[in-house]
Design a protein around this motif. Sequence first.
Motif, PDB file in Angstrom:
ATOM      1  N   THR A  68      -2.856   5.805  -7.645  1.00 21.80           N
ATOM      2  CA  THR A  68      -2.762   4.591  -8.384  1.00 21.80           C
ATOM      3  C   THR A  68      -1.553   4.809  -9.400  1.00 21.80           C
ATOM      4  O   THR A  68      -0.758   5.772  -9.425  1.00 21.80           O
ATOM      5  CB  THR A  68      -4.172   5.011  -9.557  1.00 21.80           C
ATOM      6  N   TRP A  69      -1.275   3.742 -10.053  1.00 25.38           N
ATOM      7  CA  TRP A  69      -0.337   3.599 -10.879  1.00 25.38           C
ATOM      8  C   TRP A  69      -0.001   4.736 -12.091  1.00 25.38           C
ATOM      9  O   TRP A  69       0.874   4.853 -12.614  1.00 25.38           O
ATOM     10  CB  TRP A  69      -0.331   2.250 -11.627  1.00 25.38           C
ATOM     11  N   SER A  70      -1.186   5.135 -12.496  1.00 21.92           N
ATOM     12  CA  SER A  70      -1.181   6.116 -13.629  1.00 21.92           C
ATOM     13  C   SER A  70      -0.163   7.540 -13.275  1.00 21.92           C
ATOM     14  O   SER A  70       0.382   7.766 -14.429  1.00 21.92           O
ATOM     15  CB  SER A  70      -2.784   6.845 -13.733  1.00 21.92           C
ATOM     16  N   VAL A  72       2.745   7.024 -11.845  1.00 23.26           N
ATOM     17  CA  VAL A  72       4.203   6.594 -12.105  1.00 23.26           C
ATOM     18  C   VAL A  72       4.230   6.265 -13.820  1.00 23.26           C
ATOM     19  O   VAL A  72       5.176   6.895 -14.407  1.00 23.26           O
ATOM     20  CB  VAL A  72       4.330   5.098 -11.761  1.00 23.26           C
ATOM     21  N   ASP A 205       6.901  -3.500 -13.076  1.00 19.85           N
ATOM     22  CA  ASP A 205       5.721  -2.616 -13.394  1.00 19.85           C
ATOM     23  C   ASP A 205       4.393  -3.394 -13.150  1.00 19.85           C
ATOM     24  O   ASP A 205       3.577  -2.725 -12.444  1.00 19.85           O
ATOM     25  CB  ASP A 205       5.605  -2.194 -14.900  1.00 19.85           C
ATOM     26  N   PHE A 208       3.978  -3.361  -9.378  1.00 24.65           N
ATOM     27  CA  PHE A 208       3.901  -2.148  -8.725  1.00 24.65           C
ATOM     28  C   PHE A 208       2.362  -1.690  -9.040  1.00 24.65           C
ATOM     29  O   PHE A 208       1.850  -0.533  -8.476  1.00 24.65           O
ATOM     30  CB  PHE A 208       4.942  -1.098  -8.796  1.00 24.65           C
ATOM     31  N   LYS A 209       1.845  -2.024 -10.260  1.00 25.66           N
ATOM     32  CA  LYS A 209       0.495  -1.526 -10.434  1.00 25.66           C
ATOM     33  C   LYS A 209      -0.624  -1.688  -9.614  1.00 25.66           C
ATOM     34  O   LYS A 209      -1.675  -1.268  -9.779  1.00 25.66           O
ATOM     35  CB  LYS A 209       0.108  -2.202 -11.881  1.00 25.66           C
ATOM     36  N   ARG A 210      -0.347  -2.909  -8.479  1.00 28.33           N
ATOM     37  CA  ARG A 210      -1.238  -3.229  -7.787  1.00 28.33           C
ATOM     38  C   ARG A 210      -0.817  -2.979  -6.342  1.00 28.33           C
ATOM     39  O   ARG A 210      -1.180  -3.295  -5.233  1.00 28.33           O
ATOM     40  CB  ARG A 210      -1.614  -4.830  -7.654  1.00 28.33           C
ATOM     41  N   PRO A 214       1.659   3.984  -5.529  1.00 24.86           N
ATOM     42  CA  PRO A 214       3.197   3.543  -6.088  1.00 24.86           C
ATOM     43  C   PRO A 214       4.124   4.665  -6.415  1.00 24.86           C
ATOM     44  O   PRO A 214       5.214   4.258  -6.399  1.00 24.86           O
ATOM     45  CB  PRO A 214       2.643   2.781  -7.179  1.00 24.86           C
ATOM     46  N   ASP A 215       3.528   5.836  -6.463  1.00 27.47           N
ATOM     47  CA  ASP A 215       4.497   6.879  -6.834  1.00 27.47           C
ATOM     48  C   ASP A 215       5.307   7.217  -5.541  1.00 27.47           C
ATOM     49  O   ASP A 215       6.440   7.892  -5.753  1.00 27.47           O
ATOM     50  CB  ASP A 215       3.694   8.116  -7.314  1.00 27.47           C
ATOM     51  N   TYR A 218       7.805   3.496  -6.067  1.00 29.55           N
ATOM     52  CA  TYR A 218       8.337   2.730  -7.388  1.00 29.55           C
ATOM     53  C   TYR A 218       9.916   3.112  -7.517  1.00 29.55           C
ATOM     54  O   TYR A 218      10.810   2.264  -7.506  1.00 29.55           O
ATOM     55  CB  TYR A 218       7.567   3.051  -8.479  1.00 29.55           C
TER      56      TYR A 218
END
Length: 565
Positions: A68-70, A72, A205, A208-210, A214-215, A218
């Motif tokens: 998940t985006w968290s 990043v 951002d 890339f949140k979806r 993403p790490d 990104y």
Amino acid sequence: MSLGVVMLVHDALGRAEELARHWATHGCPVVVHVDKRVKRDAYARFVNALSDLDNVKFSKRHRCEWGTWSLVAASQTASKLMLKSFADVRHVLLASGSCLPLRPVAEMVAYLEERPQTNFIESATTEDVPWTVGGLDAERFTLRFPFSWKRHRRLFDGYVRLQRRAGFKRKIPSGLVPHLGSQWWCLTRQTLSAVLEDPERETYDRYFKRVWIPDESYYQTLVRLYSTNIESRSLTLSKFDFQGKPHIFYDDHLQLLRRSDCFVARKIWPHANKLYSSFLSEDASIMTGAEPNPGKIDRIFSKAVERRTKGRPGLVMQSRFPNDGWENGTTAAPYSVFEGFNELFEDFEPWLARAVGARVHGNLFSAEKVQFAGNETEFFGAMSSSAAVRDYNPQAFLTNLIWNTRGERQCFQFGPMDSQDVTWTLAKDPNAQISVVTGAWALPLFRSNLNFSDIRREAARLQKIESDHIDVLRSGYARARIRIWTLADFVANPMEPLQTVIDEIGSRGSTRLTEAPRMVSLDGFGQFLQNLKNQGMHPYLMGDFTVGQDPGPTARSERKPYLVK
């Protein structure tokens, strides 16, 4: 100072403290992000343990979850604090709480100082990345992934299917070319600050949140906008298995890690005391000055993946029970199957044992019991003669038998009265040597004292079973070495096929047979077959037996042309 370390921590806080202290005491400032799911008391103790170090800081905490985006967001927050707090940092290394330095920090700093403008980040387009696992490479950038793959697997998969069916595709922000790579990077201050301070960052951002995981994309994508001096490789050694899960390094990997010449490795087991004490020591003798080269150990990892996925030939066990077709060979060694020989010859099993020096069993798949050699009730590997135990998994029974007796050739009898569940296993096994005399099952019926109507019914049943069995042996999927003779052809010249079979097994004796088994009497067998025909049953598997010209047991004098040169 020229190197700063951003450390993402979520467990094993004791080891994370040890690593942060190692970096900090060797002149590298550290900014630590601790997962918000870590309890407050544990977090407070962790912060207090490092409070004596002025160059260790803690960033705002995020609740992190894989894919998940968290993750990043956590690295962004910690990186901003690093750039703000330590103006002398030239390179920033992203590490985890299980990333262990393999070489002295001074050596890594010197390496980076020689390359002040170089960004070390694995960054490749989706077409050039062969290691994506899960069926999502380009789609991770064109679909939306609002659901957690770990916590909401059904929602995740269902939403992906829905988007595919609807033909939905997200628009990639203008100017971006999606790239993928390892999430463990080492970027220059100039490049990292450009990523974090870009006027379009909010747009990037939001996109890339979806994106899925993403790490891994990104920084790998955005770094291409701000730098052309990119080494598409990571300074951190990280290896993954065929399922995309990271290899964990233990104490017995010490020499392997040293051989790699890499600066940092993950993922280190928290209880690998030998690794931590060795690599965090002040021993300058481990300085190599060599270029990091994980390729030195790639062959070992490739063999490990092959062993895990395929295993050893013929070995199937509880800890590695493969899917159908994934096994590395059905059995571990060559073996021989004889069909019809026991019925045609008297004392065939002891004769064969003398001729080839192998272990010769009876009908291992007999309906009543497993007929081990010597009529044993138990065999190597605590194998039972119980038919019920064997029939629970006939293929595993055969596999275990051959594995348990490696180094000794196994031979056994098979026929239409046996359990047929193992037919396809035998046919598809390249280790199997199958010799068949079709129709020989009729000889015990010929000598029996049953009513002829019962004999006719049993003959029809056995012929149907053997016919289906022969079809399997002759199918395009068969990989065994298979020889099939009709009963009539075999008894007309028995020595030549016997010699062929013995030669294939590899007899320990002379190259030519000096002894042959005694054939049962066939007087009246032609008339017996004619009687079956007269009763409406067509015995076609035996070959052509003319009534009144029944072949008898081959005389000793008739064998001599085959016994001497």
